[in-house]
Design a protein around this motif. Structure first.
Motif, PDB file in Angstrom:
ATOM      1  N   SER A  73      -6.609   1.225  -4.632  1.00 52.06           N
ATOM      2  CA  SER A  73      -5.794   2.465  -4.262  1.00 52.06           C
ATOM      3  C   SER A  73      -5.558   2.918  -2.829  1.00 52.06           C
ATOM      4  O   SER A  73      -6.468   2.658  -2.054  1.00 52.06           O
ATOM      5  N   SER A 122      -1.724  -0.751 -11.178  1.00 46.91           N
ATOM      6  CA  SER A 122      -2.233  -2.154 -11.647  1.00 46.91           C
ATOM      7  C   SER A 122      -3.544  -2.201 -11.958  1.00 46.91           C
ATOM      8  O   SER A 122      -4.370  -1.786 -11.212  1.00 46.91           O
ATOM      9  N   VAL A 161       6.786   3.638  -5.615  1.00 52.49           N
ATOM     10  CA  VAL A 161       8.144   3.905  -5.691  1.00 52.49           C
ATOM     11  C   VAL A 161       7.972   4.889  -4.316  1.00 52.49           C
ATOM     12  O   VAL A 161       7.141   5.679  -4.294  1.00 52.49           O
ATOM     13  N   ASP A 172       9.254   5.342   0.083  1.00 53.08           N
ATOM     14  CA  ASP A 172       9.567   4.414   1.244  1.00 53.08           C
ATOM     15  C   ASP A 172       8.453   3.933   1.993  1.00 53.08           C
ATOM     16  O   ASP A 172       8.406   3.283   2.907  1.00 53.08           O
ATOM     17  N   GLY A 173       7.088   4.374   1.485  1.00 56.87           N
ATOM     18  CA  GLY A 173       5.881   3.851   1.988  1.00 56.87           C
ATOM     19  C   GLY A 173       5.591   4.872   3.126  1.00 56.87           C
ATOM     20  O   GLY A 173       6.334   5.826   3.259  1.00 56.87           O
ATOM     21  N   ILE A 174       4.290   4.684   3.912  1.00 62.29           N
ATOM     22  CA  ILE A 174       3.733   5.802   4.665  1.00 62.29           C
ATOM     23  C   ILE A 174       3.536   5.144   5.938  1.00 62.29           C
ATOM     24  O   ILE A 174       3.671   3.978   6.249  1.00 62.29           O
ATOM     25  N   GLY A 201      -0.842  13.260  -0.969  1.00 65.92           N
ATOM     26  CA  GLY A 201      -0.166  12.702  -2.214  1.00 65.92           C
ATOM     27  C   GLY A 201      -0.926  13.764  -3.424  1.00 65.92           C
ATOM     28  O   GLY A 201      -1.925  14.122  -3.727  1.00 65.92           O
ATOM     29  N   PHE A 221      -0.050  -2.664 -15.672  1.00 67.10           N
ATOM     30  CA  PHE A 221      -0.438  -1.874 -15.130  1.00 67.10           C
ATOM     31  C   PHE A 221      -0.628  -0.816 -16.093  1.00 67.10           C
ATOM     32  O   PHE A 221      -0.165  -0.694 -17.298  1.00 67.10           O
ATOM     33  N   LEU A 235      -1.624  12.801  -6.450  1.00 69.94           N
ATOM     34  CA  LEU A 235      -2.882  12.424  -6.993  1.00 69.94           C
ATOM     35  C   LEU A 235      -4.013  12.058  -6.325  1.00 69.94           C
ATOM     36  O   LEU A 235      -5.113  12.199  -6.341  1.00 69.94           O
ATOM     37  N   GLU A 283       7.595  -6.855  -9.211  1.00 73.41           N
ATOM     38  CA  GLU A 283       7.244  -5.543  -9.761  1.00 73.41           C
ATOM     39  C   GLU A 283       7.086  -4.647  -8.518  1.00 73.41           C
ATOM     40  O   GLU A 283       6.561  -5.165  -7.424  1.00 73.41           O
ATOM     41  N   LYS A 284       7.390  -3.389  -8.528  1.00 73.86           N
ATOM     42  CA  LYS A 284       7.296  -2.499  -7.462  1.00 73.86           C
ATOM     43  C   LYS A 284       5.534  -2.175  -7.441  1.00 73.86           C
ATOM     44  O   LYS A 284       5.230  -1.785  -8.327  1.00 73.86           O
ATOM     45  N   ALA A 285       5.155  -2.097  -5.988  1.00 77.06           N
ATOM     46  CA  ALA A 285       3.692  -1.669  -5.779  1.00 77.06           C
ATOM     47  C   ALA A 285       3.772  -0.168  -5.980  1.00 77.06           C
ATOM     48  O   ALA A 285       2.631   0.449  -6.021  1.00 77.06           O
TER      49      ALA A 285
HETATM   50  P1  FAD Z   1       2.981  10.007  -4.816  1.00 77.56           P
HETATM   51  O1  FAD Z   1       3.619  11.268  -4.584  1.00 77.56           O
HETATM   52  O2  FAD Z   1       2.945   9.028  -5.850  1.00 77.56           O
HETATM   53  O3  FAD Z   1       3.585   8.980  -3.622  1.00 77.56           O
HETATM   54  C1  FAD Z   1       3.706   9.574  -2.264  1.00 77.56           C
HETATM   55  C2  FAD Z   1       4.325   8.385  -1.529  1.00 77.56           C
HETATM   56  O4  FAD Z   1       3.315   7.603  -1.106  1.00 77.56           O
HETATM   57  C3  FAD Z   1       5.281   7.355  -1.779  1.00 77.56           C
HETATM   58  O5  FAD Z   1       6.577   8.162  -2.235  1.00 77.56           O
HETATM   59  C4  FAD Z   1       5.369   6.327  -1.111  1.00 77.56           C
HETATM   60  O6  FAD Z   1       6.084   6.592   0.007  1.00 77.56           O
HETATM   61  C5  FAD Z   1       3.709   6.294  -0.752  1.00 77.56           C
HETATM   62  N1  FAD Z   1       2.763   5.482  -1.815  1.00 77.56           N
HETATM   63  C6  FAD Z   1       2.476   5.587  -2.701  1.00 77.56           C
HETATM   64  N2  FAD Z   1       1.958   4.713  -3.543  1.00 77.56           N
HETATM   65  C7  FAD Z   1       1.665   3.784  -2.273  1.00 77.56           C
HETATM   66  C8  FAD Z   1       0.965   2.587  -2.176  1.00 77.56           C
HETATM   67  N3  FAD Z   1       0.241   2.103  -3.237  1.00 77.56           N
HETATM   68  N4  FAD Z   1       1.033   1.817  -1.137  1.00 77.56           N
HETATM   69  C9  FAD Z   1       1.866   2.401   0.075  1.00 77.56           C
HETATM   70  N5  FAD Z   1       2.333   3.548  -0.128  1.00 77.56           N
HETATM   71  C10 FAD Z   1       2.367   4.259  -1.175  1.00 77.56           C
HETATM   72  N6  FAD Z   1      -0.900   2.361  -5.818  1.00 77.56           N
HETATM   73  C11 FAD Z   1      -1.972   2.220  -5.571  1.00 77.56           C
HETATM   74  O7  FAD Z   1      -2.404   2.690  -4.795  1.00 77.56           O
HETATM   75  N7  FAD Z   1      -2.567   0.940  -6.385  1.00 77.56           N
HETATM   76  C12 FAD Z   1      -1.952   0.299  -7.516  1.00 77.56           C
HETATM   77  O8  FAD Z   1      -2.241  -0.479  -7.898  1.00 77.56           O
HETATM   78  C13 FAD Z   1      -0.534   0.959  -7.838  1.00 77.56           C
HETATM   79  N8  FAD Z   1      -0.005   0.165  -8.922  1.00 77.56           N
HETATM   80  C14 FAD Z   1       1.361   0.770  -9.198  1.00 77.56           C
HETATM   81  C15 FAD Z   1       2.185   0.200 -10.260  1.00 77.56           C
HETATM   82  C16 FAD Z   1       3.507   0.651 -10.558  1.00 77.56           C
HETATM   83  C17 FAD Z   1       4.112  -0.156 -11.650  1.00 77.56           C
HETATM   84  C18 FAD Z   1       3.941   1.572  -9.750  1.00 77.56           C
HETATM   85  C19 FAD Z   1       5.291   2.247  -9.983  1.00 77.56           C
HETATM   86  C20 FAD Z   1       3.134   2.251  -8.790  1.00 77.56           C
HETATM   87  C21 FAD Z   1       1.842   1.846  -8.426  1.00 77.56           C
HETATM   88  N9  FAD Z   1       1.302   2.658  -7.359  1.00 77.56           N
HETATM   89  C22 FAD Z   1      -0.106   2.012  -7.148  1.00 77.56           C
HETATM   90  C23 FAD Z   1       1.748   3.672  -6.823  1.00 77.56           C
HETATM   91  C24 FAD Z   1       1.040   5.023  -7.593  1.00 77.56           C
HETATM   92  O9  FAD Z   1       1.586   5.084  -8.799  1.00 77.56           O
HETATM   93  C25 FAD Z   1       1.019   6.099  -6.823  1.00 77.56           C
HETATM   94  O10 FAD Z   1       2.242   6.418  -6.232  1.00 77.56           O
HETATM   95  C26 FAD Z   1      -0.058   6.394  -5.544  1.00 77.56           C
HETATM   96  O11 FAD Z   1      -1.314   6.358  -6.453  1.00 77.56           O
HETATM   97  C27 FAD Z   1       0.048   7.585  -4.910  1.00 77.56           C
HETATM   98  O12 FAD Z   1      -0.078   8.731  -5.658  1.00 77.56           O
HETATM   99  P2  FAD Z   1       0.192  10.243  -5.013  1.00 77.56           P
HETATM  100  O13 FAD Z   1       0.515  11.086  -6.245  1.00 77.56           O
HETATM  101  O14 FAD Z   1      -1.120  10.453  -4.232  1.00 77.56           O
HETATM  102  O15 FAD Z   1       1.568  10.378  -4.177  1.00 77.56           O
END
Ligand code: FAD
Ligand code: A2P
Length: 276
Positions: free
Chosen positions: A81, A67, A272, A274-276, A87, A49, A89, A268-270
């Motif tokens: 994604s 990833s 971080v 609890d999920g949504i 979120g 990743f 991002l 590896e974690k997908a």
């Molecule tokens: P954030 O503040 O980052 O996340 C808010 C909440 O949304 C999280 O606390 C969690 O509960 C939930 N969430 C976040 N990501 C996911 C997800 N993928 N599936 C289900 N629930 C989720 N995300 C991808 O979409 N594709 C990837 O390939 C990917 N690869 C990753 C690899 C690693 C090693 C890690 C640690 C994370 C990866 N993620 C991936 C998650 C990604 O880093 C972000 O968390 C995600 O893009 C959401 O970003 P955000 O800022 O919108 O919300």
């Protein structure tokens, strides 16, 4: 000093580590994939990743781990994604269009790499949700089939539509010119696909943990139960999923390995949280 007119006339500053979006595809209201240009200097191992992101309000980039879903031979990079409504991002990233720029820090890392596992007969890719992304890379890498006779892709989502990205990818792979040239007609038998749903009726259902412990997946695919001599695995899902699958694999006698200490499975974690 710059006048307002000077500032307006100045071309938009290119982001540091900018890459250009080349295509975007929305799969559901919660899932999309996109492709970007690949920095000429970026080398990575399939399954790793990188950090990607967009500029934030205050100019500070919002970066998240993603990833790489494309194989290392591809001239572009693909990502798969989630769209988290609030979120930081993905509430913005879900609106990207071809021609837009994203930030990509070209420092690939990760544990889901072939080098972190001992040689074996069969490779199991175990994923929920967007956890299929690293395996979208590894399934498209001929090196995977050089090392393992058979690859089993188990992917579980709540509904059938959430499986579509993975399903189309596997179907296209079965007709992939490069892999067919390397392995001929036999290739279709080397990549087994086992998608299941948990909250919608379908031909195959149930959690990956349940289908492994009950032996259903082995019976359905005509395979022997997993053992440490033959089977290797990579796990990518939520923390709860990863923890539960790890326990199941340890029950089959497999041990967790790492880049520096290859064994029978890696995790590896997908994401971080609890999920949504
Ligand atoms: P954030 O503040 O980052 O996340 C808010 C909440 O949304 C999280 O606390 C969690 O509960 C939930 N969430 C976040 N990501 C996911 C997800 N993928 N599936 C289900 N629930 C989720 N995300 C991808 O979409 N594709 C990837 O390939 C990917 N690869 C990753 C690899 C690693 C090693 C890690 C640690 C994370 C990866 N993620 C991936 C998650 C990604 O880093 C972000 O968390 C995600 O893009 C959401 O970003 P955000 O800022 O919108 O919300
Ligand atoms: P279930 O519907 O039975 O909870 P989510 O959408 O919550 O991230 O979950 C994605 C998929 O992973 C769902 O099909 C869900 O099944 C499954 N899942 C969630 N947690 C686990 C776990 N601890 N072990 C096995 N499968 C899980």
């Amino acid at each position: 000093d710059l006048s307002v007119a000077d500032v307006a006339a100045k071309p938009a500053k290119t982001l540091p580590d900018a890459q250009t979006v080349t295509s975007v595809k929305h799969w559901t209201d919660r899932l999309f994939s996109f492709r970007v240009t690949r920095p000429a200097s970026l080398r990575f191992r399939s399954g790793e990743f990188v950090m990607i992101g967009l500029p934030g309000e205050n100019g500070k980039p919002i970066l998240r781990a993603y990833s790489i879903a494309s194989p290392n031979w591809d001239e572009e990079l693909e990502f798969y994604s989630i769209k988290v409504p609030d979120g930081p991002l993905t509430s913005k990233l879900q609106n990207i269009q071809p021609g837009d720029e994203i930030i990509l820090r070209p420092k690939p890392v990760g544990t889901l790499v072939l080098d972190a596992l001992l040689p074996g007969k069969r490779m199991w890719f175990l994923a929920t949700g967007t956890g299929i992304a690293p395996f979208a890379s590894l399934m498209r890498d001929p090196e995977t089939y050089e090392r393992y006779e058979q690859v089993v892709m188990m992917h579980t989502c709540r509904t059938a539509e959430e499986l579509t990205y993975g399903r189309e990818l596997v179907e296209n792979l079965k007709h992939d010119p490069l892999l067919s040239e390397l392995y001929g007609e036999d290739f279709a038998n080397r990549l087994l696909y086992y998608p299941t749903t948990t909250r919608e009726e379908g031909p195959f259902m149930g959690r990956i943990t349940d289908n492994l412990t009950s032996g259903k997946v082995f019976a359905d695919l005509g395979l022997p139960a997993m053992d440490a001599a033959n089977d290797r695995a990579m796990i990518c899902g939520s923390l709860a999923f990863n923890t539960d699958v790890k326990t199941v694999l340890e029950g089959f006698g497999l041990h967790e390995g790492a880049n520096s200490d290859p064994k029978e499975f890696v995790v590896e974690k997908a994401f971080v949280g609890d999920g949504i």
